[in-house]
Design a protein around this motif. Sequence first.
Motif, PDB file in Angstrom:
ATOM      1  N   GLY A  54     124.411  61.366  46.951  1.00 47.97           N
ATOM      2  CA  GLY A  54     125.053  62.718  46.332  1.00 47.97           C
ATOM      3  C   GLY A  54     125.550  62.695  45.068  1.00 47.97           C
ATOM      4  N   GLU A  55     124.964  61.409  44.327  1.00 48.07           N
ATOM      5  CA  GLU A  55     125.607  61.682  42.904  1.00 48.07           C
ATOM      6  C   GLU A  55     124.596  62.547  42.220  1.00 48.07           C
ATOM      7  OE1 GLU A  55     125.046  58.395  39.318  1.00 48.07           O
ATOM      8  OE2 GLU A  55     125.027  57.718  41.529  1.00 48.07           O
ATOM      9  N   VAL A  56     125.573  63.107  41.447  1.00 49.69           N
ATOM     10  CA  VAL A  56     124.616  64.124  40.797  1.00 49.69           C
ATOM     11  C   VAL A  56     124.007  63.425  39.424  1.00 49.69           C
ATOM     12  CG1 VAL A  56     125.082  66.081  38.941  1.00 49.69           C
ATOM     13  CG2 VAL A  56     126.368  65.980  41.163  1.00 49.69           C
ATOM     14  N   ASN A  57     122.426  64.056  39.211  1.00 50.15           N
ATOM     15  CA  ASN A  57     121.678  63.308  38.182  1.00 50.15           C
ATOM     16  C   ASN A  57     121.690  64.481  36.880  1.00 50.15           C
ATOM     17  OD1 ASN A  57     120.932  61.378  39.848  1.00 50.15           O
ATOM     18  ND2 ASN A  57     119.290  62.866  40.752  1.00 50.15           N
ATOM     19  N   GLY A  58     121.861  65.658  37.206  1.00 50.55           N
ATOM     20  CA  GLY A  58     121.886  66.597  36.257  1.00 50.55           C
ATOM     21  C   GLY A  58     121.956  68.157  36.866  1.00 50.55           C
ATOM     22  N   PHE A  59     121.817  69.059  35.803  1.00 47.23           N
ATOM     23  CA  PHE A  59     121.671  70.424  36.371  1.00 47.23           C
ATOM     24  C   PHE A  59     120.385  71.432  35.952  1.00 47.23           C
ATOM     25  CE2 PHE A  59     126.104  69.212  36.000  1.00 47.23           C
ATOM     26  CZ  PHE A  59     126.725  70.007  37.027  1.00 47.23           C
ATOM     27  N   GLU A  60     120.038  72.278  36.949  1.00 45.82           N
ATOM     28  CA  GLU A  60     118.884  73.259  36.517  1.00 45.82           C
ATOM     29  C   GLU A  60     119.748  74.452  35.931  1.00 45.82           C
ATOM     30  OE1 GLU A  60     116.334  74.800  39.450  1.00 45.82           O
ATOM     31  OE2 GLU A  60     115.177  75.759  37.781  1.00 45.82           O
ATOM     32  N   VAL A  61     119.364  74.764  34.788  1.00 42.92           N
ATOM     33  CA  VAL A  61     119.875  76.186  34.343  1.00 42.92           C
ATOM     34  C   VAL A  61     119.213  77.415  34.764  1.00 42.92           C
ATOM     35  CG1 VAL A  61     118.918  76.137  31.951  1.00 42.92           C
ATOM     36  CG2 VAL A  61     120.848  77.322  32.244  1.00 42.92           C
ATOM     37  N   LEU A  62     120.013  78.424  35.222  1.00 42.83           N
ATOM     38  CA  LEU A  62     119.506  79.645  35.740  1.00 42.83           C
ATOM     39  C   LEU A  62     119.947  80.643  35.001  1.00 42.83           C
ATOM     40  CD1 LEU A  62     119.286  78.241  39.515  1.00 42.83           C
ATOM     41  CD2 LEU A  62     117.366  79.005  38.164  1.00 42.83           C
ATOM     42  N   LEU A  63     119.140  81.785  34.614  1.00 46.50           N
ATOM     43  CA  LEU A  63     119.499  82.820  33.786  1.00 46.50           C
ATOM     44  C   LEU A  63     120.130  83.916  34.596  1.00 46.50           C
ATOM     45  CD1 LEU A  63     119.378  84.041  30.935  1.00 46.50           C
ATOM     46  CD2 LEU A  63     117.328  85.125  31.242  1.00 46.50           C
ATOM     47  N   ARG A  64     121.087  84.443  34.390  1.00 48.51           N
ATOM     48  CA  ARG A  64     121.917  85.465  35.001  1.00 48.51           C
ATOM     49  C   ARG A  64     122.186  86.814  34.029  1.00 48.51           C
ATOM     50  NH1 ARG A  64     120.520  83.369  38.235  1.00 48.51           N
ATOM     51  NH2 ARG A  64     121.388  81.981  39.881  1.00 48.51           N
ATOM     52  N   TRP A  65     121.719  87.729  34.645  1.00 50.68           N
ATOM     53  CA  TRP A  65     122.127  89.331  34.010  1.00 50.68           C
ATOM     54  C   TRP A  65     122.959  90.113  34.508  1.00 50.68           C
ATOM     55  CZ3 TRP A  65     117.680  93.426  33.133  1.00 50.68           C
ATOM     56  CH2 TRP A  65     118.383  94.567  32.261  1.00 50.68           C
ATOM     57  N   ASN A  66     124.038  90.344  33.850  1.00 54.62           N
ATOM     58  CA  ASN A  66     125.136  91.278  34.459  1.00 54.62           C
ATOM     59  C   ASN A  66     124.831  92.623  33.721  1.00 54.62           C
ATOM     60  OD1 ASN A  66     126.986  92.118  36.197  1.00 54.62           O
ATOM     61  ND2 ASN A  66     128.622  91.436  34.771  1.00 54.62           N
ATOM     62  N   HIS A  67     124.139  93.589  34.422  1.00 55.61           N
ATOM     63  CA  HIS A  67     123.793  94.893  33.868  1.00 55.61           C
ATOM     64  C   HIS A  67     124.961  95.726  34.014  1.00 55.61           C
ATOM     65  CE1 HIS A  67     122.023  98.835  33.237  1.00 55.61           C
ATOM     66  NE2 HIS A  67     121.244  98.123  32.703  1.00 55.61           N
TER      67      HIS A  67
END
Length: 799
Positions: free
Chosen positions: A565-578
């Motif tokens: 369960g150790e975190v290696n990293g993150f994926e970045v995901l784009l968000r658009w708040n219209h």
Amino acid sequence: MLTVYNCIVSEHDLRLVALAALVCALASLTAINLLHHVGRADRRVWGIWLGIAATATGFGIWATHFIAMLAFSPALPTAYNVSLTVTSLLAAVMLTGIGFGVALLPVSAAMPWLGGAIVGGGIAVMHYTGMAAFEVAGIITWHPPLVAASILLGGLIGALALWVGLRSHTLSARLTGALLLTLAICSHHFTAMGAVAITPDNAIEISASAIPSNWLAVGVAFISLLILLLAFIALTIDLRERRRDSLEMQRMRDLTDAAVEGLVLCDGDTIVTVNESFANLTGLKPEQIVGASLAAWVPDRPKRDALFALPGQAVETELRNGEGALLPVELIARRINYNGIPHNVVAFRDLRDRRDAEAQIRYLAHHDPLTGLDNRASFDHRLDREIRFHRRARRQLALLCLDLDGFKEVNDLYGHATGDRVLQDIAKHFSSALGEGQVLARLGGDEFAIIAPLVTDPAQVGQFADTLLKGLRWEQEGVPAGLVSVSVGIALYPSDGKDRTELLSSADAALYRAKTEGKGIYRFFEAAMGAQIRERRGIEHDLRSAIANHELSLAYQPQAQVETGEVNGFEVLLRWNHPTRGPVSPTVFIPIAEESGLILKIGEWVMQGACREAASWMRPLTIAVNVSALQLTSDGFVDFVERTLNETGLPPERLEIEITETALIRDPNRALQSLQKLKAIGVKLAMDDFGTGYSSLSNLRAFPFDKIKIDRSFIHAVHINPQAAAIVRAVLGLGRGLGLPVIAEGVETSEELDFLGLEGCMEAQGYLFGRPAPIQDFVPLISESVVALSKPRMSAIGG
Ligand code: C2E
Ligand code: CA
Ligand code: CA
């Protein structure tokens, strides 16, 4: 008539009558020839020549009269009054001179008639004055009707003689004129003599001063000689002029031959001479043309009339050449004085080159130069016309919009020359598939359109679209089959659009649907599509200003070790708040951004934001950034990444770029180049969504990937779905074989996680570990304190 005949035969010495006629003919010929010469003479010497002509003719008339009088033998003593004889000669010369002068006046075509009549009058005056000089031992009585007839004959035939004689320069005209003039003189004389009756009367004495007849004979002989002399002069002048004429003609021809335009000299409608250029135009020799009527070469009569009615103005018409073909020409006529006679010069300009150029320009204006198909302008025109026709006929029409899929790739991979050949190839293929009345046009780029008129059953249009698509599945120009396909959108008039604009936008909507639903297929327009298209356009429009308006943000989703369960990293995901639509899913707006090219700008923004964020973390966790095909293959992408790393201070090995397999297929060479360079600077590469695309082992081998991401669709319920389980096991096996670590995405339950753990999958990502969220939600993970996520617990291992 009989009186006149009897008078000649019984009262005249016929030998002398013949001599009179000969002298008369000689004088007449001299007269007509000299008259032509007067007409051509210079203004300065005009009067002199007129005088010579008048003298020769007047003397001729006079001599004719007196020789005929010598032939007239009343068997009585005869003599001539001197002064009246001289008066008769002067009258003949003067009246002939006036008549000739009038005949040559260039004011009207009737002048030769009038002048000729005056000459006829002169003959009569001379005759009756001469008769007044005639002294005979008897009483002369006159028969008035014959007197009148004599005057009339002389006048009328004289008028005809000058008109004929002056009408043209030809020998025949001159001879006929001279003959008629002879006839005028002789007919007058002998008719007038027929009117005379002499009753012998010895009481009448002949005056002493009168010239006896034999003396007169000497005078007449002298004058006849003079006429011969004048005739000789007239002849030499004529010969010299003819020579000069032909020289002048030659000079003129040399000059006109140098002209590029065809030149024709016409006397009335008759062609007198032509230049080389004109002969070349007709394909004949000049000799074959001269003498013919202009009408033989310029058949259009109204145009011919207009040409001469408006000298100096260009008239476009056609020239019939020697083979009977019609050539477009431009004509200009001018009036010139040639040899003292008004002529028309007509210049012929060959319009074929100009017409060809016009046709070429017209062609270029209406056709696409690459494929030879109608272009947009002529297509619009055509569609408008067809719609009007179908409206009137209450018939149905189909509009097919065709767009190539993957054409950009062909251009990028094989060069524009190949791209052009593919377009030509496809245009040829479409053309060959066209049915009766159907029109194909290239609207621009890789867009084509077909108008199918008179449609009775839309299903047939579908079949037609199918044949268009099927026929394309071959290898073109060394471009592998399947790389280029065609999508077709179909709209029907009148149901899908009432005019061109509506119909085109409906066909476009259908085309868009075909492209999104698989490419290489056709779709009919459906009313709902319009709304979708508008929605899409709206999104694209709003997306342009989304960065500036701070509507975009980044969400982070942890990637963790399955076992610990150790975190290696993150994926970045784009968000658009219209602002009005609220949150818009990346699955909706990313494809639009890719298609419109906006992804380049947005992608840079994401990359910069993600790298800056990751660089600020205390722990050296990895940051995975999604990169589109368009970005990867765009110019300077690797440089941009390198610059971003430098600017943010993020070590390259902490950056992981996620690429889908489809991104590689579009332009494998460029993708490979970019990936190798990224690899060289130390950036990690992950193959995203593995299993959904081509899932090819060769791609994994050919490209320098560091990691495989199994698509979340296989992870969902993988522990109870044998098929998904088989695929996951296979991918894990593949990773092990290639020495590549595998990460499972979309892990939502611990059952799924357990399965992955048992199968030896090392890394996972999903809602089970954490939903994508602002980085603030993960502060403990990125700071020194917390290493592992507390939530996921491996139920099987270590529980
Ligand atoms: P992706 O790269 O496959 O991203 C993972 C997607 O799966 C994300 O959807 C994420 O929210 C979702 N996901 C994560 N865990 C779970 C789970 O446990 N269950 C389920 N059902 N879904 C999960 P999202 O954020 O909607 O992104 C969709 C796609 O949009 C991404 O798929 C990626 O292809 C694209 N995308 C997102 N951000 C970017 C970006 O910055 N650049 C580019 N080029 N593409 C992006
Ligand atoms: Ca991804
Ligand atoms: Ca994915």
